[in-house]
Design a protein around this motif. Structure first.
Motif, short mmCIF file in Angstrom:
data_model
loop_
_atom_site.label_atom_id
_atom_site.label_comp_id
_atom_site.label_asym_id
_atom_site.label_seq_id
_atom_site.Cartn_x
_atom_site.Cartn_y
_atom_site.Cartn_z
N ALA A 245 -4.56 -4.48 9.26
CA ALA A 245 -4.75 -5.55 8.07
C ALA A 245 -4.03 -5.21 6.84
O ALA A 245 -4.28 -5.97 6.02
N ARG A 246 -3.41 -4.06 6.60
CA ARG A 246 -2.75 -3.63 5.48
C ARG A 246 -1.35 -4.45 5.38
O ARG A 246 -0.94 -4.58 4.22
N TYR A 247 -0.85 -5.22 6.21
CA TYR A 247 0.21 -5.83 6.25
C TYR A 247 0.01 -7.34 6.39
O TYR A 247 -0.72 -7.83 6.66
N ASP A 248 1.20 -8.06 5.97
CA ASP A 248 1.34 -9.43 6.16
C ASP A 248 1.19 -9.89 7.29
O ASP A 248 1.78 -9.66 8.37
N PRO A 249 0.31 -10.98 7.68
CA PRO A 249 -0.21 -11.42 8.77
C PRO A 249 1.02 -12.23 9.55
O PRO A 249 0.89 -12.28 10.88
N ASN B 276 -0.43 -4.46 -2.94
CA ASN B 276 0.31 -4.96 -1.63
C ASN B 276 1.34 -6.01 -1.85
O ASN B 276 1.30 -6.95 -1.00
N GLN B 277 2.06 -6.20 -2.93
CA GLN B 277 3.11 -6.94 -2.98
C GLN B 277 4.18 -7.10 -2.13
O GLN B 277 5.17 -7.63 -1.77
N PHE B 278 4.31 -5.70 -1.73
CA PHE B 278 5.57 -5.29 -0.63
C PHE B 278 4.68 -5.15 1.00
O PHE B 278 5.91 -4.37 1.52
N ASN B 279 3.80 -5.69 1.12
CA ASN B 279 3.21 -5.24 2.34
C ASN B 279 3.99 -6.12 3.77
O ASN B 279 3.49 -5.78 4.98
N THR B 280 5.08 -6.77 3.39
CA THR B 280 6.04 -7.26 4.33
C THR B 280 6.91 -6.10 4.73
O THR B 280 7.40 -6.42 5.98
N SER C 8 4.47 -11.14 8.92
CA SER C 8 5.43 -10.37 8.60
C SER C 8 6.18 -9.85 9.93
O SER C 8 5.47 -9.51 10.97
N GLU C 9 7.36 -9.59 10.04
CA GLU C 9 7.92 -9.02 11.27
C GLU C 9 7.68 -7.26 11.34
O GLU C 9 7.35 -7.05 12.44
N THR C 10 7.22 -6.89 10.14
CA THR C 10 6.61 -5.45 10.15
C THR C 10 5.44 -5.29 11.13
O THR C 10 5.27 -4.26 11.93
N ARG C 11 4.57 -6.36 10.86
CA ARG C 11 3.25 -6.17 11.36
C ARG C 11 3.40 -6.60 13.17
O ARG C 11 2.76 -5.69 13.70
N LEU C 12 4.57 -7.30 13.28
CA LEU C 12 4.77 -7.56 14.68
C LEU C 12 5.24 -6.39 15.39
O LEU C 12 4.78 -5.77 16.56
N LYS C 13 6.32 -5.66 14.68
CA LYS C 13 7.26 -4.44 15.25
C LYS C 13 5.86 -3.45 15.40
O LYS C 13 5.93 -2.56 16.32
N ILE D 263 2.87 4.49 1.23
CA ILE D 263 3.60 5.36 0.22
C ILE D 263 2.80 6.22 -0.09
O ILE D 263 3.55 7.39 -0.25
N VAL D 264 1.62 6.23 -0.18
CA VAL D 264 0.81 7.69 -0.41
C VAL D 264 0.93 8.73 0.71
O VAL D 264 1.06 9.82 0.44
N LEU D 265 1.00 8.14 1.87
CA LEU D 265 1.17 9.10 2.86
C LEU D 265 2.58 9.55 3.01
O LEU D 265 2.61 11.00 3.47
#
Length: 554
Positions: A13-17, A259-263, A19-24, A270-272
């Protein structure tokens, strides 16, 4: 670990629904986890996202064939345009894809609707090009890029983004377009191409121009864009293995970026990344400077990080405990907590390829810092801190030969690589002996340098005092001054004449030899008068030796 608990819904849920990042990440977790339930949930979420995006290309390649057929075609490399984030699905034994659930009717209907939408977008582009409307052309290319990205054609989307860059009319459009190109580079794993650095520099320049603008909210928008550029640069450095530079940049990210860059990356990522990379590469001084405000953390019971990092640490509370154990030199608890989250970190798309290296660096740093204060350390005592079998067991009497060998191998590697070159392992007594290098020669050289510096400063001070006492000054000669003309043969460039004088007081009263400065002044006066009689120009360099000799004799 099949028993490892992983909250997939909270994590994804942290990532854009869309986005390609979420799918990957969903496909990556499904290919790496040993938990059949988690793998099934990942595939269900991925299937739902593909249907929302209208991505029939990936849906057909993942869910449209039997597992055996997919494995054969994967081995024969018959997927020239396949995305590597699901290439391991065919080899994971926990994944069971039922080809009977393949929705062929949805694929056919979606392809027909997509073809009609594509024709509409091309017609819109042609109309904009006919009217030579620069902004309309840029918007048309951006719409085609979004359409191609949702359809799974990342290369076509990247081509449209590159074309839209030529029609940007404002700094905001330039920054956003370059950031979209950067995002596509991450999706295609092409952040090693030379163009990537060009995208970063242009986006940074545009963001700086926006920040300096006087328009309302321009400063805030510029700060957000600049922060995105910093994060993108840090991720590219992480991929290149430059952990030190990546940690510096991630630690400088402000809380303005939520979360403006959650794509691409989430705030938790970032903190991790910043904490793990900092622990692996920073020494204690840099950790204190970058991550902490109060430098006296060694004597305090609480560790106070700076406000930006403190707010981000609340997203992952276990990192706060991790840092506290590290700065208190509780290496057993520190390594134990780090090991508990290894299975979770191995499921991270960007951190997983570097996790083993980072863990080794962190553990080696702990070993070096543990040995630093001592000249001799008992292996059995050290084993309680660094042996996983004894974490939580503080009894030093318990011996384990295998763990001792493992610890000895680790220390031996640090010795041979030069990390702790003055340490030796005593197998007979079961100790590690550290020998400090001789410091007498270094100390004597340092004392000699300090002595030379003191003498040089003292001579300069005496020279200045003598010049002030003699009222010696140097004046520049201007072209229209009334001092008269001097010949080039007896005048140094930039200097005109020398003024001097004397005081009645003594510059060296209280000296043991009770030498008055009158003799020094008279010698200087005689030398100046002699120079004036010979019509020679006198400068500070001409009398410096005389003044120094008189000052030293005084």
């Amino acid at each position: 670990d099949a028993t490892f608990y992983f909250d997939l819904e909270t994590y994804i849920a942290r990532y854009d629904p869309t986005s390609e990042t979420r799918l990957k990440r969903l496909f990556f977790i499904a290919s790496r986890t040993n938990n059949e339930q988690v793998a099934r949930m990942c595939l269900e979420m991925a299937e739902s996202q593909l249907k929302v995006m209208g991505n029939t290309k990936v849906y057909r390649e993942v869910f449209g064939m039997k597992k055996a057929q997919r494995a054969v075609e994967h081995d024969e490399q018959q997927f020239p345009n396949k995305n590597d984030y699901y290439s391991n699905l065919c080899t994971n034994p926990t994944i069971q894809i039922n080809p009977n659930n393949y929705d062929s009717s949805w694929v056919l209907a979606t392809d027909q609707a997509a073809q009609f939408q594509l024709e509409t977008l091309h017609s819109r582009l042609q109309t904009a090009q006919t009217h030579l409307a620069k902004e309309a052309i840029r918007s048309a290319y951006a719409a085609l890029a979004d359409f191609s990205k949702n359809r799974g054609s990342l290369k076509e989307a990247f081509t449209y983004i590159l074309k839209s860059r030529d029609y940007c009319s404002t700094h905001l459009h330039t920054a956003e377009t370059n950031l979209q190109a950067i995002e596509l580079c991450f999706d295609m794993k092409n952040y090693a191409i030379p163009q990537f650095q060009s995208f970063l520099s242009k986006a940074q320049h545009a963001a700086s121009a926006i920040s300096s603008s006087s328009v309302n909210n321009a400063t805030h928008n510029g700060t957000i864009l600049m922060t995105k550029v910093i994060v993108a640069h840090a991720l590219s450095l992480l991929n290149e293995g430059k952990y030190d530079e990546a940690a510096e940049k991630l630690a400088s990210v402000t809380v303005d970026l939520n979360n403006q860059f959650n794509t691409v990356v989430s705030s938790e990522d970032i903190v991790l990344y910043s904490i793990l990379l900092g622990l692996a590469t920073f020494d204690r001084q840099r950790i204190q400077r970058v991550m902490f405000v109060d430098g006296s953390f060694a004597t305090s019971t609480t560790v106070e990080p700076p406000e930006t990092l403190k707010q981000r640490l609340s997203l992952l509370p276990w990192l706060s405990d991790l840092i506290c154990h590290y700065v208190r030199a509780e290496y057993g608890k520190f390594l134990s907590l780090l090991e508990q989250h290894r299975s979770e970190l191995l499921l991270d798309l960007r951190l997983s390829p570097h996790l083993v290296t980072l863990y080794d660096k962190i553990r080696n740093k702990c070993v070096v810092q543990y040995l630093k204060p001592y000249s001799s350390v008992n292996l059995n005592v050290m084993k309680c801190q660094f042996d996983p079998a004894n974490w939580g067991n503080n009894t030093a009497e318990h011996e384990n030969e295998n763990s001792n060998i493992k610890l000895e191998d680790s220390v031996a590697h640090l010795i041979t690589t030069g990390v702790i070159p003055h340490a030796r392992i005593n197998l007979q007594h079961g100790t590690i002996v550290t020998k400090q290098p001789p410091t007498r020669k270094t100390t004597m050289l340092h004392v000699e340098q300090l002595g030379d510096r003191f003498i040089r400063d003292a001579e300069a001070m005496l020279l200045r005092m003598a010049c002030i006492e003699s009222n010696i000054t140097v004046q520049l000669l201007s072209s229209d001054s009334g001092h008269g003309k001097k010949s080039a043969s007896n005048t140094r460039p930039g200097l005109s004449h020398y003024s001097y004088g004397s005081h009645s007081g003594s510059a060296y009263e209280g000296c043991e030899n009770d030498v008055s400065s009158d003799s020094a002044n008279s010698d200087v006066d005689d030398e100046i008068m002699h120079a004036e009689e010979d019509n020679e120009a006198l400068t500070m360099m001409d009398i410096s030796d005389s003044v120094v000799e008189n000052a030293q004799s005084a």
